[in-house]
Structure formats: structure tokens, C-alpha cells
Design a protein around this motif. Structure first.
Motif, PDB file in Angstrom:
ATOM      1  N   LEU A 253       0.741  -1.312  -0.025  1.00 30.58           N
ATOM      2  CA  LEU A 253       0.221   0.105  -0.113  1.00 30.58           C
ATOM      3  C   LEU A 253       1.156   1.306   0.514  1.00 30.58           C
ATOM      4  N   ALA A 254       2.231   1.150   0.827  1.00 24.44           N
ATOM      5  CA  ALA A 254       3.096   2.403   1.163  1.00 24.44           C
ATOM      6  C   ALA A 254       3.155   2.466  -0.948  1.00 24.44           C
ATOM      7  N   ALA A 255       3.860   2.171  -1.105  1.00 20.00           N
ATOM      8  CA  ALA A 255       4.675   1.994  -2.164  1.00 20.00           C
ATOM      9  C   ALA A 255       3.745   2.215  -3.640  1.00 20.00           C
ATOM     10  N   ALA A 256       2.266   1.730  -3.855  1.00 18.75           N
ATOM     11  CA  ALA A 256       0.842   2.067  -4.799  1.00 18.75           C
ATOM     12  C   ALA A 256       0.842   3.322  -4.130  1.00 18.75           C
ATOM     13  N   ALA A 257       0.888   4.061  -3.003  1.00 19.63           N
ATOM     14  CA  ALA A 257       0.831   5.060  -2.891  1.00 19.63           C
ATOM     15  C   ALA A 257       1.742   5.986  -3.559  1.00 19.63           C
ATOM     16  N   SER A 258       2.641   6.099  -3.498  1.00 24.06           N
ATOM     17  CA  SER A 258       3.865   6.603  -4.565  1.00 24.06           C
ATOM     18  C   SER A 258       3.941   6.560  -5.955  1.00 24.06           C
ATOM     19  N   TYR A 259       3.444   5.129  -6.280  1.00 23.55           N
ATOM     20  CA  TYR A 259       2.808   4.928  -7.690  1.00 23.55           C
ATOM     21  C   TYR A 259       2.230   6.102  -7.876  1.00 23.55           C
ATOM     22  N   PHE A 260       1.212   5.616  -7.100  1.00 18.88           N
ATOM     23  CA  PHE A 260      -0.089   6.538  -7.704  1.00 18.88           C
ATOM     24  C   PHE A 260       0.281   8.184  -7.988  1.00 18.88           C
ATOM     25  N   ALA A 261       1.193   8.521  -7.015  1.00 17.69           N
ATOM     26  CA  ALA A 261       1.347   9.656  -6.937  1.00 17.69           C
ATOM     27  C   ALA A 261       2.532  10.207  -8.696  1.00 17.69           C
ATOM     28  N   LEU A 262       3.185   9.173  -8.608  1.00 18.90           N
ATOM     29  CA  LEU A 262       3.998   9.958  -9.994  1.00 18.90           C
ATOM     30  C   LEU A 262       3.825   9.742 -10.875  1.00 18.90           C
ATOM     31  N   THR A 263       2.485   8.273 -10.769  1.00 23.16           N
ATOM     32  CA  THR A 263       1.958   8.231 -12.300  1.00 23.16           C
ATOM     33  C   THR A 263       1.065   9.266 -13.415  1.00 23.16           C
ATOM     34  N   ARG A 264       1.169   9.905 -12.313  1.00 26.78           N
ATOM     35  CA  ARG A 264      -0.180  10.927 -12.881  1.00 26.78           C
ATOM     36  C   ARG A 264       0.341  11.280 -14.294  1.00 26.78           C
ATOM     37  N   PRO A 265      -0.834  11.953 -15.272  1.00 24.97           N
ATOM     38  CA  PRO A 265      -0.972  12.265 -16.725  1.00 24.97           C
ATOM     39  C   PRO A 265      -0.003  13.928 -16.087  1.00 24.97           C
ATOM     40  N   PRO A 266       1.382  14.468 -16.798  1.00 27.28           N
ATOM     41  CA  PRO A 266       1.911  15.122 -16.582  1.00 27.28           C
ATOM     42  C   PRO A 266       0.710  16.516 -16.661  1.00 27.28           C
ATOM     43  N   CYS A 267       0.949  18.033 -16.275  1.00 32.71           N
ATOM     44  CA  CYS A 267       0.313  19.372 -16.298  1.00 32.71           C
ATOM     45  C   CYS A 267       0.305  19.918 -17.508  1.00 32.71           C
ATOM     46  N   GLN A 268      -0.896  20.304 -17.920  1.00 30.86           N
ATOM     47  CA  GLN A 268      -0.874  20.169 -19.262  1.00 30.86           C
ATOM     48  C   GLN A 268      -1.083  22.184 -19.489  1.00 30.86           C
ATOM     49  N   GLN A 269      -0.356  22.925 -18.004  1.00 32.96           N
ATOM     50  CA  GLN A 269      -0.034  23.883 -18.269  1.00 32.96           C
ATOM     51  C   GLN A 269       1.368  24.210 -18.380  1.00 32.96           C
ATOM     52  N   ILE A 270       2.106  23.284 -17.415  1.00 34.12           N
ATOM     53  CA  ILE A 270       3.865  23.693 -17.301  1.00 34.12           C
ATOM     54  C   ILE A 270       4.317  22.764 -19.207  1.00 34.12           C
ATOM     55  N   VAL A 271       2.882  21.586 -19.836  1.00 32.29           N
ATOM     56  CA  VAL A 271       3.515  21.969 -21.200  1.00 32.29           C
ATOM     57  C   VAL A 271       3.223  22.531 -21.913  1.00 32.29           C
ATOM     58  N   THR A 272       2.747  22.984 -21.680  1.00 31.99           N
ATOM     59  CA  THR A 272       1.769  24.207 -22.733  1.00 31.99           C
ATOM     60  C   THR A 272       3.211  25.001 -22.683  1.00 31.99           C
ATOM     61  N   GLY A 273       3.016  25.670 -21.467  1.00 33.97           N
ATOM     62  CA  GLY A 273       4.404  26.749 -21.319  1.00 33.97           C
ATOM     63  C   GLY A 273       5.920  26.567 -21.791  1.00 33.97           C
ATOM     64  N   ARG A 274       6.205  24.901 -21.794  1.00 38.05           N
ATOM     65  CA  ARG A 274       7.648  24.561 -22.213  1.00 38.05           C
ATOM     66  C   ARG A 274       7.220  24.589 -23.285  1.00 38.05           C
TER      67      ARG A 274
END
Length: 275
Positions: A253-274
Motif C-alpha cells: 500500500l505504501a509503495a502503491a501510494a507513491s506509484y499513484f502520485a508519480l504516474t499521474r498525467p503531466p500538467c498541461q499548463q507546464i507542458v503548454t508553457g514549455r
């Protein structure tokens, strides 16, 4: 019934306040209410993995489908409550409107290093698996596995071998994939897949399922029954088995919580800004 009502109240409150202005304190209260409801439903439905395995290997029995429906509903309801709880907590933390992250405090991409606690959870899960399998190995050498009950129920040796192989993968490959970078991005040796994103739910689904099931069944129900003296046996064997399963589940469960946060789709505002 009480747990179902608690979960329904938590979900309805979140739905009513979804498009309304609400203070951080209120969001945290809603998050806590849904987290408690979700965890309670998971604990109530601790027999779900046992029923699933029983149906797969032994077939349907009188009442098994009703039990599957009841416990499966609890698992689904608990999952939804926990998702809502996480969402309310993010809203209280003033997240980015585009992606839900708290930039500067949340991971931005799959390529980032998992936190120390995620690696700790993953390797504790492996330790728990080894502890549990040490009891299985001892029983096998002593001729106590497969058990007489398994033989009487007509479970084939092939099915038992498949079960042990799947357990071994869930106790070694799965927790390590949840914590290490190669579980999020295909490694160099994967050939044409190199550097591509690993399908998120391919790793996260079994991690959450196994982690929640082991923690609820052995960590909550099993430990409670042991403390109450409802079953016995050699003390060391029980410690290795019950403790191993519990450590395995909590670590996943601890490792899965980290995996959930790390695999979220990238922020579109940051992608658009770059761009």
C-alpha cells in the motif's frame, strides 16, 4: 448498514460541495470522513480475495456468489470513498487547477525518484513475503503442503503451482516495480518499449488489490482473531505467517501510494508553457 450509510453520507457531502467554495478545514473534514468510511468498508470486505480465489480454484458453492456481490460492493464502495478522500485533501492543499498537483510538493513526472518511504514499503513487502514463504517451505518439506483439505476439495497440483508462482510475483516483482523507475518507464532491456510509459493500472491495480486485501484480511481480521485466541499453532510459525502477510500488505500500500502520485498525467499548463 452503518458503514454503507457512513460511506453514502461522505460521498453525498463531497458531491454537494464539489462546485461550491469551502474552507480548507471543511475539505479536510470531508477527506477524513470518506477515508474512515473507505477503510471501514475495506475491513468489512476482507473476505473478498478469499472468495475470488475460491471461485477460481474450487468453483461456485451455495452462497458464494452472494458473498462475492456483498464483499465486492464493499471493495468498490471503499475504493470510491478513498478516491474522494484523496481528492478532498488535494483541494484543501490549494492544488493546480489543471492537474490537481501542489506544484513544488508533488512529483511532476514518472522519471522522478520515488521517495524513501516508498522504497522502504516495497522492501518491507519483500521481507514480509519471504517470512510467509518460509512457513510454506517448512510445511512443504514436512509434507504438510498441499494440505489434506486442498486434496479433498480436488484442487490440482497444477493449480497450486500456478498459485504459488503468482504469489511469488506479487511478493517480489510487484513491490519492486511500484518503487523503482523501471516499473514506471520500460527499461533499456525491453527493446522497442524502452523509455515508454508502463501502463499505469497494469502495476497499480494488483498493488492496491493485494495490499488492501492482505492488510484487511490478515492485518486486521487475522490479528484480531489471533489476539482473541480463536486459532492457535506454533508461535513462531504464526508470527512469520500473520506478521509476514501484514507487512507484505502494508508495504504494498505504501509503495502503491507513491506509484499513484508519480504516474499521474503531466500538467498541461507546464507542458503548454514549455511548448
Amino acid at each position: 448498514m452503518v458503514l454503507g450509510v457512513l460511506a453514502a453520507v461522505g460521498c453525498l457531502c463531497a458531491a454537494v460541495t464539489a462546485r461550491r467554495e469551502m474552507g480548507d478545514t471543511g475539505r479536510y473534514v470531508l477527506s477524513g470522513l470518506n477515508a474512515v468510511a473507505g477503510a471501514a468498508l475495506y475491513a468489512y470486505s476482507f473476505l473478498f480475495p478469499v472468495i475470488v480465489v475460491s471461485l477460481l480454484f474450487e468453483g461456485a458453492k451455495p452462497g458464494s456468489l452472494a458473498s462475492l456481490l456483498a464483499t465486492g460492493s464493499g471493495i468498490i464502495g471503499g475504493t470510491l470513498c478513498l478516491i474522494i478522500a484523496a481528492g478532498e485533501r488535494r483541494l484543501a492543499a490549494l492544488p493546480c487547477e489543471a492537474c490537481g498537483r501542489a506544484h513544488g510538493r508533488s512529483p511532476e513526472s514518472r522519471a522522478e525518484q520515488a521517495p524513501v518511504w516508498a522504497f522502504t514499503g516495497a522492501y518491507l513487502a519483500v521481507v514480509g513475503f519471504v517470512a510467509r514463504m518460509s512457513v510454506w517451505l517448512n510445511d512443504t518439506i514436512a509434507g504438510r503442503w498441499p494440505s489434506a483439505a486442498s486434496k479433498a476439495n480436488g484442487i490440482s497440483s497444477t493449480a497450486m503451482v500456478v498459485f504459488v508462482v503468482l504469489m511469488s510475483l506479487a511478493g517480489t516483482l510487484l513491490p519492486l516495480a511500484l518503487a523503482h523507475r523501471w516499473g514506471r518507464l520500460w527499461p533499456a532491456w525491453s527493446g522497442p518499449l524502452r523509455g515508454r510509459a508502463v501502463p499505469r493500472w497494469l502495476v497499480l491495480s494488483p498493488g492496491l488489490f493485494m495490499g488492501a486485501s492482505l492488510t484487511a484480511y490478515f492485518g486486521i481480521a487475522g490479528m484480531t482473531a489471533w489476539i482473541r485466541g480463536e486459532f492457535g499453532g506454533p508461535f513462531l510459525g504464526l508470527v512469520l505467517e500473520m506478521g509476514g502477510y501484514t507487512l507484505w500488505g502494508v508495504g504494498l500500500l505504501a509503495a502503491a501510494a507513491s506509484y499513484f502520485a508519480l504516474t499521474r498525467p503531466p500538467c498541461q499548463q507546464i507542458v503548454t508553457g514549455r511548448g
